[in-house]
Design a protein around this motif. Structure first.
Motif, PDB file in Angstrom:
ATOM      1  N   LYS A 277      35.061  18.974  55.276  1.00  0.00           N
ATOM      2  CA  LYS A 277      36.225  18.634  54.450  1.00  0.00           C
ATOM      3  C   LYS A 277      37.419  19.533  54.753  1.00  0.00           C
ATOM      4  CE  LYS A 277      36.194  19.676  49.932  1.00  0.00           C
ATOM      5  NZ  LYS A 277      35.638  19.781  48.556  1.00  0.00           N
ATOM      6  N   ALA A 278      37.158  20.746  55.264  1.00  0.00           N
ATOM      7  CA  ALA A 278      38.260  21.635  55.632  1.00  0.00           C
ATOM      8  C   ALA A 278      38.290  21.717  57.161  1.00  0.00           C
ATOM      9  CB  ALA A 278      38.057  22.985  54.986  1.00  0.00           C
ATOM     10  N   ASN A 279      38.242  22.937  57.701  1.00  0.00           N
ATOM     11  CA  ASN A 279      38.187  23.115  59.145  1.00  0.00           C
ATOM     12  C   ASN A 279      37.116  24.163  59.389  1.00  0.00           C
ATOM     13  OD1 ASN A 279      38.651  24.398  61.718  1.00  0.00           O
ATOM     14  ND2 ASN A 279      40.634  23.390  61.786  1.00  0.00           N
TER      15      ASN A 279
ATOM     16  N   LYS B  48      36.592  26.401  61.226  1.00  0.00           N
ATOM     17  CA  LYS B  48      36.953  27.781  61.587  1.00  0.00           C
ATOM     18  C   LYS B  48      36.878  28.731  60.392  1.00  0.00           C
ATOM     19  CE  LYS B  48      40.281  30.611  64.052  1.00  0.00           C
ATOM     20  NZ  LYS B  48      41.614  30.719  64.647  1.00  0.00           N
ATOM     21  N   ARG B  49      37.348  28.258  59.232  1.00  0.00           N
ATOM     22  CA  ARG B  49      37.359  29.146  58.063  1.00  0.00           C
ATOM     23  C   ARG B  49      36.977  28.366  56.808  1.00  0.00           C
ATOM     24  NH1 ARG B  49      38.014  34.903  58.445  1.00  0.00           N
ATOM     25  NH2 ARG B  49      39.330  35.326  60.231  1.00  0.00           N
ATOM     26  N   SER B  50      35.898  27.613  56.862  1.00  0.00           N
ATOM     27  CA  SER B  50      35.556  26.822  55.684  1.00  0.00           C
ATOM     28  C   SER B  50      34.391  27.455  54.925  1.00  0.00           C
ATOM     29  CB  SER B  50      35.179  25.400  56.106  1.00  0.00           C
ATOM     30  OG  SER B  50      34.032  25.441  56.935  1.00  0.00           O
ATOM     31  N   GLY B  51      34.306  27.121  53.647  1.00  0.00           N
ATOM     32  CA  GLY B  51      33.142  27.490  52.837  1.00  0.00           C
ATOM     33  C   GLY B  51      33.076  28.967  52.489  1.00  0.00           C
ATOM     34  N   CYS B  52      31.875  29.414  52.172  1.00  0.00           N
ATOM     35  CA  CYS B  52      31.637  30.775  51.663  1.00  0.00           C
ATOM     36  C   CYS B  52      32.141  31.860  52.591  1.00  0.00           C
ATOM     37  CB  CYS B  52      30.144  31.005  51.470  1.00  0.00           C
ATOM     38  SG  CYS B  52      29.445  30.054  50.136  1.00  0.00           S
TER      39      CYS B  52
ATOM     40  N   ALA C 299      34.756  32.023  54.527  1.00  0.00           N
ATOM     41  CA  ALA C 299      36.176  31.981  54.899  1.00  0.00           C
ATOM     42  C   ALA C 299      36.820  33.360  54.972  1.00  0.00           C
ATOM     43  CB  ALA C 299      36.937  31.089  53.923  1.00  0.00           C
ATOM     44  N   ALA C 300      36.670  34.143  53.916  1.00  0.00           N
ATOM     45  CA  ALA C 300      37.353  35.435  53.873  1.00  0.00           C
ATOM     46  C   ALA C 300      36.587  36.506  54.641  1.00  0.00           C
ATOM     47  CB  ALA C 300      37.547  35.879  52.433  1.00  0.00           C
TER      48      ALA C 300
ATOM     49  N   ARG D 260      38.619  17.935  58.064  1.00  0.00           N
ATOM     50  CA  ARG D 260      39.400  17.252  57.008  1.00  0.00           C
ATOM     51  C   ARG D 260      38.867  15.865  56.694  1.00  0.00           C
ATOM     52  NH1 ARG D 260      41.618  21.821  55.541  1.00  0.00           N
ATOM     53  NH2 ARG D 260      42.530  22.866  57.294  1.00  0.00           N
TER      54      ARG D 260
ATOM     55  N   ILE E 262      41.285  13.031  54.763  1.00  0.00           N
ATOM     56  CA  ILE E 262      42.335  13.326  53.783  1.00  0.00           C
ATOM     57  C   ILE E 262      43.712  13.435  54.426  1.00  0.00           C
ATOM     58  CG2 ILE E 262      40.762  14.392  52.122  1.00  0.00           C
ATOM     59  CD1 ILE E 262      41.765  17.076  52.988  1.00  0.00           C
ATOM     60  N   GLU E 263      43.761  13.568  55.741  1.00  0.00           N
ATOM     61  CA  GLU E 263      45.081  13.637  56.375  1.00  0.00           C
ATOM     62  C   GLU E 263      45.476  12.346  57.073  1.00  0.00           C
ATOM     63  OE1 GLU E 263      44.835  17.285  58.550  1.00  0.00           O
ATOM     64  OE2 GLU E 263      45.677  18.399  56.862  1.00  0.00           O
TER      65      GLU E 263
ATOM     66  N   PRO F 144      33.474  29.647  46.526  1.00  0.00           N
ATOM     67  CA  PRO F 144      34.635  28.858  46.956  1.00  0.00           C
ATOM     68  C   PRO F 144      34.906  27.673  46.018  1.00  0.00           C
ATOM     69  CG  PRO F 144      32.891  28.837  48.653  1.00  0.00           C
ATOM     70  CD  PRO F 144      32.472  29.785  47.586  1.00  0.00           C
TER      71      PRO F 144
ATOM     72  N   PHE G 242      36.328  25.170  46.629  1.00  0.00           N
ATOM     73  CA  PHE G 242      36.296  23.918  47.399  1.00  0.00           C
ATOM     74  C   PHE G 242      34.870  23.433  47.615  1.00  0.00           C
ATOM     75  CE2 PHE G 242      39.624  26.899  48.987  1.00  0.00           C
ATOM     76  CZ  PHE G 242      40.636  26.419  48.183  1.00  0.00           C
TER      77      PHE G 242
END
Ligand SMILES: Cc1cc2nc3c(=O)[nH]c(=O)nc-3n(C[C@H](O)[C@H](O)[C@H](O)COP(=O)(O)OP(=O)(O)OC[C@H]3O[C@@H](n4cnc5c(N)ncnc54)[C@H](O)[C@@H]3O)c2cc1C
Ligand code: SF4
Ligand code: SF4
Lengths: 104, 561
Positions: free
Chosen positions: B40-42, B44-48, B50-51, B149, B170-171, B209, B211
């Motif tokens: 749903k995101a990308n 590269k930096r999705s989910g738990c 990300a940070a 996405r 979504i895009e 997250p 999300f």
């Protein structure tokens, strides 16, 4: 918690937009990034680390004790520099060596 | 609205920790299979991840065995775990860690070249870039296609078997219809069910997250999959306001939990995860709050290392320290409990899977925070489960042919989407209904407001109100596909809320303080409740099924009809 994007520094590359885990950043009519859903930001700083123009900073909302400091990162190869701009104009920098593990 | 149809051997829903590792494993085990990751995101930096994360919390350190890890997790959950799942996971923790290092993760070594341990089960890393590292490895796989996405909204079923899924781009405003021989659910757990700590502008500054909305749970529930232990909610003990993890302070520098009188209170309540939360809540209830982790007086070098460690996983905490000037050596760090989450990587909620991580619905597998029975998985456990599930998929679909999705099923889904996007206006918004849901859960299903406590009468009220909100959600309107995703996220959460309520009601004891504090049954009852509470959604109702405990000597297999 949210981010602030400096439109004057943004070059419209879209990297921040590509990486946001919440799909919260979009490009406006002038091809500049903006955060469309500021209340939905998780504060993960993914977008900040992507921005080569250092146009994005993140700040703590007043509801969680934020007092106006804003932080961005600068990518210098092995070093990830975290730069905090304080409301009084002073700066504080912390450098993290990516090859070094956390001590704790 | 465009419609796109795709066929793939394996569909992975969620390109997070478990999903990415499953893709890596599938390429190793069965490179001839086509794999599609829908994220749903990308990735590269999705989910738990990300940070970034601070440590690898699940590792078999020198002198310890996988069985020790099982014993630890069982004790922490007071017995309600699946021994078979914990053992099969624990046996793989070190191999997946070695693979992470190979991929580029920095892990601290001691003078002998062994990983430096933090306590008995953790190892120290620089985890800031752990997700980009995983993503890069997956992007290189020649057999794997990634679509970013795209939010998966539903499973496609035929004769009670999963044969694919539906998603929304979504895009690009596209509806995806995906046929697959096997589907791996790897969507993580559920945040945002309860009113969060900071419900205003910073509402998403939560630990888990925001999300990860419980999509996988909801899809499973709707598909009739058996679910387990949703009553064992996870409430994290976190730094106040920033909701940053406390483990680094507690385990890293040995900071103790103290109340406002300076008394160390943790021994009074016990040291399991739920007891630590409960102790903090109770000290506040009895007038000895606020509570802190005692950091005052740590030396400058320790302080600096702490600030850096937090930058690598929860930068808001470091920002808070710097901007207030009240750094941890000068001021103890205030702590609080978060809102409850449903997360199978910390507690035992999720899909009821067999030892191979097959769910009870044929064709559907589950790994990571969405999968139940196996708490304390953390990053490495999610990787291990991704690997186990991928192994099983590679074997199970060797001679399998595609089953096509029925046109009538497709029509129903397209019609549903159309109904949300063709309306011109609606009285409520998804955001308003989400706030209403969180208020209901907070007030009647044991949220922060009631110090996580509830009784059966309150749960009955919660159930009625949540059902009503689900009905109201049918009339929502979406101006674009991102808003459409918000409608689906709300509806997922409402489905999960109903299961949480049913499970909380079913377990008539209090085994875990705070996680499931049932005021009608405030005692633990080992005689009747050393059992799993499972559930199945049948004909619009949640049916509770109690099951006997499964130990590590078992190799649990589902028998499909
Ligand atoms: C803030 C934080 C810090 C942590 N720190 C540590 C630590 O220091 N050490 C440690 O060992 N563990 C840590 N953990 C735990 C660990 O990170 C998780 O248990 C683990 O990563 C979960 O993996 P997962 O694959 O189940 O979920 P995730 O990695 O979150 O993956 C789920 C993926 O599914 C996607 N998704 C969700 N819904 C949909 C949908 N409908 N359609 C398509 N895609 C979807 C999400 O975007 C996400 O990419 C931490 C967790 C958090 C939240
Ligand atoms: S990454 Fe930076 S420069 Fe690129 S679009 Fe985003 S804000 Fe603008
Ligand atoms: S901090 Fe994270 S959640 Fe917030 S806008 Fe940036 S990438 Fe998105």
């Amino acid at each position: 918690m949210s981010i602030a994007i400096n439109k004057n520094k943004c070059v419209g590359c879209g990297r921040c937009m590509d990486v946001c885990p919440g799909s919260l950043i979009k490009l406006d009519g002038e091809n500049r990034a903006f955060i469309k859903y500021p209340k939905d930001c998780w504060g993960c700083t993914s977008c900040i680390k992507e921005c080569r123009s250092y146009a994005i900073g993140f700040f703590l909302g007043a509801d969680m004790g934020g007092t106006g400091s804003i932080v961005h990162t600068e990518d210098e190869g092995d070093i990830l520099k975290w730069v905090v701009d304080m409301p009084d104009g002073s700066k504080m920098v912390m450098e993290i060596d990516r090859n070094e593990s956390n001590k704790y | 609205m465009d419609i796109k149809r795709i066929q793939t051997d394996v569909l992975i829903i969620g390109g997070g920790t478990a999903g990415c590792y499953a893709a890596l494993t599938l390429y190793e085990k069965a490179p001839q299979l086509n794999v599609l990751i829908c994220e749903k995101a990308n990735i590269k930096r999705s989910g738990c991840l990300a940070a970034g994360v601070n440590a690898l919390n699940a590792y078999i350190t020198k002198g310890r065995t996988p069985q020790d890890y099982v014993d630890y997790a069982r004790k922490d959950a007071d017995g309600i775990v699946r021994g078979d799942l914990l053992l099969t996971m624990s046996e793989r923790l070190n191999a997946v860690t070695a693979r992470l290092e190979e991929l580029g993760l920095v892990i601290l070594k001691d003078e002998n070249g062994d990983y430096a341990a933090r306590g008995n089960r953790n190892i120290k890393i620089n985890g800031e870039n752990i997700k980009p590292i995983l993503a890069k490895a997956v992007e290189k796989l020649p057999n794997t296609q990634i679509i970013n996405r795209i939010n998966i909204t539903d499973l496609a079923l035929k004769n009670a078997e999963v044969v694919g899924a539906y998603g929304i781009g979504i895009e690009n405003s596209t509806v995806y219809i995906i046929e697959a021989k096997a589907v791996l659910m790897a969507t993580g757990g559920a945040a945002g069910l309860y009113k969060p700590n900071n419900p205003g502008f910073s509402r998403h500054k939560m630990w888990y997250p925001p999300f990860n909305t419980g999509a996988g749970f909801a899809m499973g529930i709707k598909a009739g999959a058996e679910m387990t232990t949703f009553e064992m909610r996870f409430i994290a003990l976190r730094c106040k306001d920033t909701i940053a993890p406390t483990g680094t302070l507690a385990q890293g520098v040995g900071a103790k939990q103290i109340n406002s009188r300076g008394e160390v209170y943790e021994q009074k309540y016990g040291l399991t995860t739920s007891e630590r939360v409960y102790g903090t809540v109770n000290e506040n209830v009895e007038g000895r709050g606020p509570c802190y982790l005692k950091t005052e007086g740590i030396d400058k070098a320790t302080e600096e290392s702490l600030m850096k460690a937090y930058l690598n996983m929860a930068p808001s905490q470091t920002l808070k320290w710097i901007s207030s000037g009240l750094t941890p050596s000068k001021q103890n760090v205030e702590i609080e409990g978060t809102e409850p989450y449903i997360v199978g990587g910390h507690t035992a909620s999720g899909f009821w899977v067999d030892t191979k991580r097959r769910t009870t619905v044929k064709g559907l597998y589950a790994a990571g925070d969405v999968s139940g029975g196996c708490p304390q998985k953390y990053v490495t456990g999610a990787l291990a489960e991704g690997e186990i599930a991928a192994d099983a998929i590679a074997r199970d679909i060797k001679d399998k042919a595609f089953v096509s999705i029925e046109q009538s099923d497709i029509d129903i889904h397209i019609e549903e989407i159309r109904s949300f996007i063709t309306k011109k206006e609606a009285l409520f918004t998804a955001e308003q209904l989400e706030e209403a849901m969180q208020t209901v859960m907070d007030s009647y299903a044991g949220g922060i407001k009631t110090n996580y406590r509830f009784n059966e009468k309150q749960l009955d009220i919660a159930d009625i109100k949540i059902k009503k909100l689900y009905e109201l959600s049918e009339d929502l309107f979406a101006a674009d596909f991102q808003e459409l995703m918000y409608i689906y996220e709300l509806r997922e959460r409402l489905v999960v809320c109903r299961s949480v309520i049913a499970h909380l009601k079913a377990r008539q004891e209090t085994r875990w303080h705070s996680f499931a504090e049932n005021l009608d049954h405030p005692q633990k009852d080992d005689k009747n409740w050393r059992k799993y509470v499972n559930s199945k959604f049948e004909n619009g109702r949640i049916k509770i099924v109690l099951r006997e405990l499964v130990g590590e000597e078992n190799s649990f297999e589902h028998s499909y009809q």
